[in-house]
Structure formats: C-alpha cells, structure tokens
Scaffold this active site. Structure first.
Site, PDB file in Angstrom:
ATOM      1  CG  HIS A  23      -0.239  -0.315   2.517  1.00 34.36           C
ATOM      2  ND1 HIS A  23       0.638   0.570   3.110  1.00 34.36           N
ATOM      3  CD2 HIS A  23      -0.252  -1.415   3.328  1.00 34.36           C
ATOM      4  CE1 HIS A  23       1.105   0.051   4.237  1.00 34.36           C
ATOM      5  NE2 HIS A  23       0.593  -1.162   4.389  1.00 34.36           N
ATOM      6  N   GLY A  25       1.754   3.202   2.264  1.00 30.31           N
ATOM      7  CA  GLY A  25       2.691   3.252   3.391  1.00 30.31           C
ATOM      8  C   GLY A  25       4.018   2.615   3.000  1.00 30.31           C
ATOM      9  CG  HIS A  26       4.247  -1.611   2.162  1.00 29.14           C
ATOM     10  ND1 HIS A  26       2.966  -2.103   1.997  1.00 29.14           N
ATOM     11  CD2 HIS A  26       4.760  -2.263   3.234  1.00 29.14           C
ATOM     12  CE1 HIS A  26       2.734  -3.026   2.924  1.00 29.14           C
ATOM     13  NE2 HIS A  26       3.793  -3.141   3.690  1.00 29.14           N
ATOM     14  N   GLY A 137       8.885   1.290   9.266  1.00 26.21           N
ATOM     15  CA  GLY A 137       7.755   2.183   9.557  1.00 26.21           C
ATOM     16  C   GLY A 137       7.503   2.332  11.054  1.00 26.21           C
ATOM     17  CD  GLN A 138       6.704   5.740  15.473  1.00 26.52           C
ATOM     18  OE1 GLN A 138       7.934   5.728  15.434  1.00 26.52           O
ATOM     19  NE2 GLN A 138       6.034   5.613  16.608  1.00 26.52           N
ATOM     20  CE  LYS A 139      -0.405  -0.326  11.137  1.00 22.45           C
ATOM     21  NZ  LYS A 139      -0.056  -1.695  11.246  1.00 22.45           N
ATOM     22  CG  ASP A 140       4.690  -2.632  12.089  1.00 16.07           C
ATOM     23  OD1 ASP A 140       3.831  -3.381  12.552  1.00 16.07           O
ATOM     24  OD2 ASP A 140       4.637  -2.178  10.927  1.00 16.07           O
ATOM     25  CB  SER A 178      -0.889  -6.016   4.364  1.00 13.08           C
ATOM     26  OG  SER A 178       0.277  -5.345   3.962  1.00 13.08           O
ATOM     27  NE  ARG A 179      -2.335  -9.316  10.526  1.00 15.07           N
ATOM     28  CZ  ARG A 179      -1.021  -9.206  10.697  1.00 15.07           C
ATOM     29  NH1 ARG A 179      -0.461  -8.019  10.634  1.00 15.07           N
ATOM     30  NH2 ARG A 179      -0.283 -10.275  10.910  1.00 15.07           N
TER      31      ARG A 179
HETATM   32  P1  AMP Z   1       4.744  -5.190   6.511  1.00 13.07           P
HETATM   33  O1  AMP Z   1       4.608  -5.510   5.066  1.00 13.07           O
HETATM   34  O2  AMP Z   1       3.451  -4.957   7.215  1.00 13.07           O
HETATM   35  O3  AMP Z   1       5.651  -6.159   7.233  1.00 13.07           O
HETATM   36  O4  AMP Z   1       5.480  -3.789   6.574  1.00 13.07           O
HETATM   37  C1  AMP Z   1       6.707  -3.559   5.925  1.00 13.07           C
HETATM   38  C2  AMP Z   1       7.256  -2.225   6.392  1.00 13.07           C
HETATM   39  O5  AMP Z   1       6.330  -1.185   6.064  1.00 13.07           O
HETATM   40  C3  AMP Z   1       7.461  -2.175   7.915  1.00 13.07           C
HETATM   41  O6  AMP Z   1       8.651  -1.472   8.205  1.00 13.07           O
HETATM   42  C4  AMP Z   1       6.236  -1.404   8.376  1.00 13.07           C
HETATM   43  O7  AMP Z   1       6.428  -0.733   9.603  1.00 13.07           O
HETATM   44  C5  AMP Z   1       6.037  -0.434   7.228  1.00 13.07           C
HETATM   45  N1  AMP Z   1       4.648   0.052   7.195  1.00 13.07           N
HETATM   46  C6  AMP Z   1       3.522  -0.691   7.328  1.00 13.07           C
HETATM   47  N2  AMP Z   1       2.426   0.096   7.308  1.00 13.07           N
HETATM   48  C7  AMP Z   1       2.880   1.368   7.171  1.00 13.07           C
HETATM   49  C8  AMP Z   1       2.234   2.646   7.099  1.00 13.07           C
HETATM   50  N3  AMP Z   1       0.906   2.768   7.172  1.00 13.07           N
HETATM   51  N4  AMP Z   1       3.001   3.748   6.944  1.00 13.07           N
HETATM   52  C9  AMP Z   1       4.362   3.641   6.878  1.00 13.07           C
HETATM   53  N5  AMP Z   1       5.029   2.458   6.941  1.00 13.07           N
HETATM   54  C10 AMP Z   1       4.302   1.343   7.097  1.00 13.07           C
END
Ligand code: AMP
Length: 271
Positions: A23, A25-26, A137-140, A178-179
């Site tokens: 998305h 964010g990524h 991402g700060q999200k996690d 993603s969820r």
């Molecule tokens: P994931 O695919 O969920 O494992 O996330 C991959 C990376 O994208 C991780 O560093 C997350 O923290 C970051 N990320 C996920 N959602 C967001 C968001 N809404 N905004 C910014 N970064 C994000």
C-alpha cells in the site's frame, strides 16, 4: 550477484523489507529510500516464523502481481522474492536472539515467539542484501526497536543505518496496513475508531489521570465492538508503561485490538 556488483561499483544500497500486499505506506518507504541511496531493494516474504496464529498466516493477503507493478512504478530497482526454503534452508539450526525486556512487552506478550521470528527473517535478509540504509515504519514501533537491537546483536551496527518513517494513514485516520484488505465494508468503517481513540488520548493527556484516560479509551473501543489486547501509554525509549504524566519524557500511545478476527495495531507519538 546483482547487489555484489552494485556494491563493488561503490553504489549505496537501501533496503525496504515487506510482507507484500503493498500500500502507499510501503511505497512511502521506497520513496524515502530512493532519495538517499543509488540502489533501492525491496523484499516480499510472508514470514511463517513470525506468525503465532496459523489462521492469521493462512489468511495474510497476497497480491504479488499488483505489488510488482507498484514497485516498478515507484522506481524500486530490485525485488527479492524468496521462497521459504531459500530463507530457511532445511536443517539449519535456529538461533535465539537475546532481546531482553523488549520481547515480553506489548506485542511480545500477546504474540509469543513473534519477535524471534522477525529477527530470524531480518538477520537472513540483512545478510543477503547487506544494505547501508534500512527503512522501517513507525507503524510497527516495537518492531523498529527489536530490529535496532538485532542489528547490534549481530554486529552490523557499524554498517547499517536504520531510518524510521512516519505512518501513512487513510483519509479517516486508519493506519494503512495489509491486514486492512481483510476488513469488510462495515469493519473498515469501524476500524477508524483506533486512530480516533489515539487522538482522544493525545488530546486529553494533560487533563486527566492516565489510568482513567486509558480506561475511557478502552471503553470507546469496546463500545465499537473491539476486543482490546492493550491501550497504553509508554516511554518511547524503553516501552515501559507510564502511569504518571511527565512532559519531559518522550511518550507514545499504542493500541492493539481485534475487530472480529482481524488484529490491528497503531500508535501515536504524544510529544
Ligand atoms: P509489513 O509488510 O506490514 O511487514 O510492513 C513492511 C514495512 O512497512 C514495515 O517497516 C512497516 O512498519 C512499514 N509500514 C507498514 N504500514 C505502514 C504505514 N501505514 N506507513 C508507513 N510504513 C508502514
């Protein structure tokens, strides 16, 4: 081979690891990476080792064709798209990572084994990509702290710089995730309550006693049908809960809650 050749030419390598179902964010991480590095590498790997709930793993969204298109459009140079055996070759012994208190708090407490799984995959990915810059991402937010600790533990802190990027949100405030693809229309509307509750906490921080404030926050979420794992204010450096408001320390409010069977997390730095 591609990355070794780039490194030999002296090109700087930036890395954005993901689990796909990409998305904006990524993509914001890809954009940050492109600004600061000659080569931007992303990975897509739904890491079985970090799922404590097999149902969550089986239902994790996969949209690989669309992901590749998004990465191409964003100008990502290389995608690492490994299979499970490439990341976890058969018979390879499992290492235990000493994460200290980080492992037993918040996500660590509610998802036993999760951060060991995150460390396993990140260790492997960092060994393969050998980036100079890593974008998270700060999200996690707890995951960022765990990965910083991992980099220290594996002695890569001299070579990899961690860059933490802000959380991108939908227009109603819901953190992109993603969820979110798993939410039906009605759940999707309700999901914005998480961000509204974080804002409520931030807006009332100096007006109320912290325990009362958090009780109210949980009540707001329960009223909208969420099952709350935690709604908490912590010290942003240690993740230890804060019970008495002190404006001199950096604080972050965090929420993890289920909407039906889908678990969402979000957080908001408070000062
Ligand atoms: P994931 O695919 O969920 O494992 O996330 C991959 C990376 O994208 C991780 O560093 C997350 O923290 C970051 N990320 C996920 N959602 C967001 C968001 N809404 N905004 C910014 N970064 C994000």
């Amino acid at each position: 081979n591609y990355l070794d050749a780039q490194a030999k030419k002296g090109k700087s390598i930036g890395f954005v690891p993901t689990m796909g179902a990409l998305h904006q964010g990524h993509i914001s991480l890809i954009e940050a990476c492109k600004k600061e590095n000659s080569i931007t590498v992303s990975s897509i790997f739904v890491n079985p080792a970090q799922f404590n709930d097999p149902k969550d793993f089986n239902k994790y969204p996969v949209t690989i064709e669309q992901d590749i298109e998004m990465l191409e459009t964003a100008g990502c140079d290389a995608l690492l798209l490994p299979s499970v055996v490439e990341i976890y070759p058969d018979g390879q012994p499992r290492q235990h990572y000493e994460l200290g208190h980080l492992e037993n708090l918040l996500e660590g407490k509610f998802r036993p084994g999760h951060f060991q799984g995150v460390c396993m995959v990140m260790h492997r990915l960092l060994d393969i990509v050998k980036p100079g810059n890593l974008y998270l991402g700060q999200k996690d937010c707890q995951q960022c702290m765990v990965i910083i600790k991992l980099i220290e533990l594996i002695g890569m802190n001299g070579s990899v710089k961690v860059n933490i990027c802000p959380t991108l949100r939908e227009p109603d405030g819901l953190a992109m995730s993603s969820r979110n693809l798993r939410l039906n229309e009605e759940e999707r509307k309700r999901a914005a309550t998480i961000f509204m509750t974080l804002c409520f906490i931030k807006d009332n921080l100096d007006k109320k006693n912290i325990n009362q404030l958090l009780e109210q926050a949980i009540a707001m979420l329960n009223k909208k049908g969420f099952k709350v794992d935690y709604a908490i204010i912590v010290n942003a450096k240690t993740l230890e809960p804060i019970e008495v408001f002190n404006k001199d320390q950096k604080m972050v409010a965090l929420i993890a809650a289920f909407i039906n069977e889908i678990r969402l997390i979000d957080n908001l730095p408070l000062n």
